[in-house]
Design a protein around this motif. Structure first.
Motif, mmCIF file in Angstrom:
data_model
loop_
_atom_site.group_PDB
_atom_site.id
_atom_site.type_symbol
_atom_site.label_atom_id
_atom_site.label_comp_id
_atom_site.label_asym_id
_atom_site.label_seq_id
_atom_site.Cartn_x
_atom_site.Cartn_y
_atom_site.Cartn_z
ATOM 1 N N PRO A 67 0.846 -0.902 0.322
ATOM 2 C CA PRO A 67 -0.074 0.035 0.198
ATOM 3 C C PRO A 67 0.587 1.381 -0.087
ATOM 4 N N PRO A 68 0.044 2.583 -0.579
ATOM 5 C CA PRO A 68 0.952 3.321 -0.195
ATOM 6 C C PRO A 68 1.235 3.842 0.932
ATOM 7 N N THR A 69 2.384 4.299 1.712
ATOM 8 C CA THR A 69 2.852 4.551 2.442
ATOM 9 C C THR A 69 3.031 6.223 2.563
ATOM 10 N N LEU A 70 2.714 6.465 4.136
ATOM 11 C CA LEU A 70 3.985 7.762 4.846
ATOM 12 C C LEU A 70 4.708 8.094 6.275
ATOM 13 N N ASP A 71 5.219 7.737 6.492
ATOM 14 C CA ASP A 71 5.684 7.628 8.162
ATOM 15 C C ASP A 71 5.391 8.186 8.682
ATOM 16 N N VAL A 72 4.871 9.546 8.381
ATOM 17 C CA VAL A 72 4.384 11.083 9.430
ATOM 18 C C VAL A 72 3.374 11.900 8.572
ATOM 19 N N VAL A 73 1.952 11.316 9.668
ATOM 20 C CA VAL A 73 1.301 12.576 9.642
ATOM 21 C C VAL A 73 0.985 13.570 10.054
ATOM 22 N N VAL A 94 -4.514 4.533 2.216
ATOM 23 C CA VAL A 94 -2.984 4.603 2.817
ATOM 24 C C VAL A 94 -2.340 4.372 4.283
ATOM 25 N N ARG A 95 -1.184 3.379 4.475
ATOM 26 C CA ARG A 95 -0.568 3.031 5.794
ATOM 27 C C ARG A 95 -0.216 4.299 6.110
ATOM 28 N N ALA A 162 -12.250 14.229 9.561
ATOM 29 C CA ALA A 162 -10.900 14.034 9.774
ATOM 30 C C ALA A 162 -10.215 13.863 10.762
ATOM 31 N N MET A 163 -10.989 14.862 11.970
ATOM 32 C CA MET A 163 -9.567 14.183 12.833
ATOM 33 C C MET A 163 -10.198 12.796 13.846
ATOM 34 N N ASP A 164 -11.663 12.655 13.593
ATOM 35 C CA ASP A 164 -11.553 10.871 13.680
ATOM 36 C C ASP A 164 -10.421 10.073 13.358
ATOM 37 N N ARG A 165 -10.729 10.666 11.266
ATOM 38 C CA ARG A 165 -9.457 10.013 10.998
ATOM 39 C C ARG A 165 -8.084 9.568 11.954
ATOM 40 N N LEU A 166 -7.673 10.967 11.882
ATOM 41 C CA LEU A 166 -6.782 11.426 12.580
ATOM 42 C C LEU A 166 -5.999 10.325 14.268
ATOM 43 N N ASN A 176 -3.975 1.519 8.526
ATOM 44 C CA ASN A 176 -3.938 0.866 9.645
ATOM 45 C C ASN A 176 -4.625 2.255 11.101
ATOM 46 N N VAL A 177 -4.328 1.966 11.885
ATOM 47 C CA VAL A 177 -4.737 2.694 12.961
ATOM 48 C C VAL A 177 -3.673 3.027 13.723
#
Length: 430
Positions: A67-73, A94-95, A162-166, A176-177
Motif C-alpha cells: 500500500p502507499p505509505t507515509l511514515d508521519v502525518v 494509505v498506511r 478529519a480528526m476522527d481519522r487522524l 491501519n490505526v
C-alpha cells in the motif's frame, strides 16, 4: 554512504496547506505529510483532486503489491484549512506510521481538555450568535462582516470527520490505526524524534504549553509588517473622538458579544484577549462578532505544531499558522532559535499574514543564504492584505526565494507539476 537528499512538494489547494516531504538515502526513504486542507472560501481546485494526487504519488513510490505509505502525518492544528482533506475515505488506502497533533487534542491531558473545550465552545457559541444576528440585518456591508465572522468560527471548529481519522476514532482510520503523538511532549528529550534515515531528526519546538503565550497573537506595533497600522489606528481614534452622535445599535443587545457574555457563554480563555480590543470604537455589533471570531481563529493558530526537520545539517522549518506567542516561545529560547536560524527551507506561516512571521525572524535569523520560502496561498476576496507585501519584500531583501503555490516559477531547483497542481524543491544535504 552517500548523503541524503530532501524534497518538499507543495500542493496547490488554494488557501490551505498540504506539504509532502521525502528524505532519501540510497534505497531508504522517509515520508512526512504536513497538513491537507483548504479554506471554504479559497479553493484553487476540488480538494479531493489534491487528495487523489497525493495518494497517487505515494502509490507510485511504493513497492509493487504494497500500500502507499507515509511514515508521519502531521496535522499542525485543527483549522479546516489544514485538516479537512483527511475526512475523505480515500485515506483508508494509505498506511501511516505515526500521526502527530498538538497536545491540545489529547483528551487525557487536563490542561489540553480545558483549552480545547473552551475553544470549541467559543466557536459554537459565536456561530449561533452570528446566525441570529444575520437574520436581523438587511445591510449588505454588515452582512458581509457576519459572513466572514461565520467562516472564521466554522474554520475554528475544524472538521470532526478529519480528526476522527487522524486519531482513529468512530470507525475512521487509515489503512491501519497508527500511533498518535501529542506534541510537544512534557518530557523535553522526547521532542527530538529520530527518523528511519540515519542523521535525520525532527525537533518539535511548539506549541508552547504556557497559556499566556497561547493567547498572545499580535506583535507589538513596532514589529508589525503593516507599517501604516499605527497611523490608521490614530486616524480611527481621532475620528471617533470627534463624533458626538452616538451610534444606534443595529439590533437588540442580546446579539452583542460583551466581556460578560464571553465569560458565561464563550469561555474564560478569550476574556483577556477580548479585553485588548477597544470594542467601543467598533462600528456596530456585526463588527463585534467579527472581531470575536477573529480572536478565536488566531487563538487556535497558536496551538500549531512547530517543527524543524534536520537532514544532516540542512534544516527545514514548518510552523503551521503560529503567531506571536508561539514565535516568542521559540525565538526567546537560544537553542530553539539556533535551530530555526539560517534554514534551507521555511514554510511561510499563515499564508503570509502580517502577524504570523515575526520581523525579528526575517531580518535577524533567517539569514542571507538563499533560503527557499514556500507560500501556500489562494486568493480570498475578504483578506486582500494576505499575503502581506511588506513581509514578502523583506524576504526578498534577505535573498530568499519565494515559491508561491498560486504562481510557482520553475528554476534550477524548483520543479512545477502539470496544471500547477504542485511545485517542489529538492535539497542535497550538507
Amino acid at each position: 554512504m552517500p548523503a541524503p537528499s530532501v524534497t518538499v512538494r507543495m500542493y496547490d489547494v488554494g488557501f490551505g496547506d498540504a506539504f509532502l516531504t521525502t528524505v532519501k538515502r540510497d534505497d531508504q526513504a522517509w515520508r512526512m505529510l504536513v497538513d491537507c486542507g483548504v479554506h471554504s472560501q479559497g479553493k484553487a481546485r476540488p480538494l479531493l483532486d489534491v487528495v487523489h494526487a497525493i495518494i497517487a504519488d505515494l502509490t507510485e513510490a511504493a513497492a509493487p503489491g504494497t500500500p502507499p505509505t507515509l511514515d508521519v502525518v502531521v496535522a499542525t492544528h485543527h483549522h479546516a484549512d489544514h485538516i479537512t482533506g483527511f475526512a475523505y475515505d480515500d485515506w483508508e488506502k494509505v498506511r501511516v506510521g505515526e500521526v502527530w497533533v498538538p497536545f491540545v487534542e489529547d483528551d487525557s491531558d487536563d490542561d489540553a481538555r480545558v483549552l480545547k473545550s473552551g475553544l470549541a465552545r467559543a466557536a459554537r457559541s459565536l456561530n449561533a450568535l452570528i446566525g441570529r444576528a444575520a437574520a436581523a440585518l438587511n445591510d449588505e456591508a454588515r452582512t458581509l462582516a457576519l459572513g466572514v465572522a461565520s467562516a472564521l468560527a466554522l474554520n475554528s471548529l475544524g472538521n470532526e470527520d478529519a480528526m476522527d481519522r487522524l486519531l482513529g476514532r468512530n470507525g475512521k482510520h487509515f489503512f491501519n490505526v497508527p500511533k498518535v503523538r501529542y506534541l510537544p511532549d512534557k518530557f523535553a528529550q522526547l521532542n527530538v524524534i529520530r527518523t528511519s534515515v540515519p542523521g535525520v531528526n525532527v525537533h518539535v519546538l511548539g506549541p508552547s504549553r504556557d497559556p499566556d503565550q497561547l493567547k498572545r497573537m499580535n506583535p507589538p506595533a513596532s514589529a508589525r509588517w503593516l507599517a501604516l497600522q499605527q497611523a490608521l489606528d490614530a486616524e480611527s481614534a481621532s475620528g471617533s473622538a470627534g463624533d458626538q452622535t452616538p451610534a444606534k445599535p443595529l439590533f437588540d443587545g442580546i446579539f452583542s458579544v460583551t466581556p460578560d457574555d464571553v465569560t458565561r457563554d464563550i469561555g474564560i480563555e478569550l476574556v483577556s484577549a477580548l479585553a485588548t480590543l477597544n470594542l467601543k470604537t467598533l462600528l456596530d455589533d456585526a463588527n463585534e462578532l467579527l472581531a470575536a471570531a477573529s480572536i478565536l481563529e488566531r487563538s487556535v493558530n497558536n496551538t500549531s505544531v512547530f517543527l524543524v526537520l534536520d537532514v544532516v545539517g540542512t534544516r527545514l522549518v514548518f510552523v503551521g499558522d503560529s503567531q506571536q506567542g508561539a514565535w516568542e516561545h521559540v525565538l526567546q529560547d537560544p537553542s530553539a532559535r539556533a535551530l530555526v536560524s539560517d534554514p534551507a527551507f521555511y514554510k511561510i506561516g499563515h499564508h503570509g499574514s502580517h502577524n504570523a512571521t515575526p520581523r525579528d525572524y526575517v531580518t535577524n535569523a533567517i539569514g542571507n543564504h538563499g533560503t527557499y520560502a514556500m507560500l501556500p496561498y489562494g486568493k480570498v476576496e475578504q483578506w486582500g492584505d494576505i499575503p502581506n507585501e511588506n513581509l514578502l519584500a523583506a524576504f526578498t531583501a534577505m535573498n530568499a526565494h519565494i515559491v508561491r503555490a498560486d504562481a510557482p516559477v520553475a528554476d534550477a531547483r524548483v520543479h512545477v507539476g502539470p496544471d500547477n497542481l504542485w511545485c517542489e524543491i529538492t535539497f542535497p544535504a550538507n
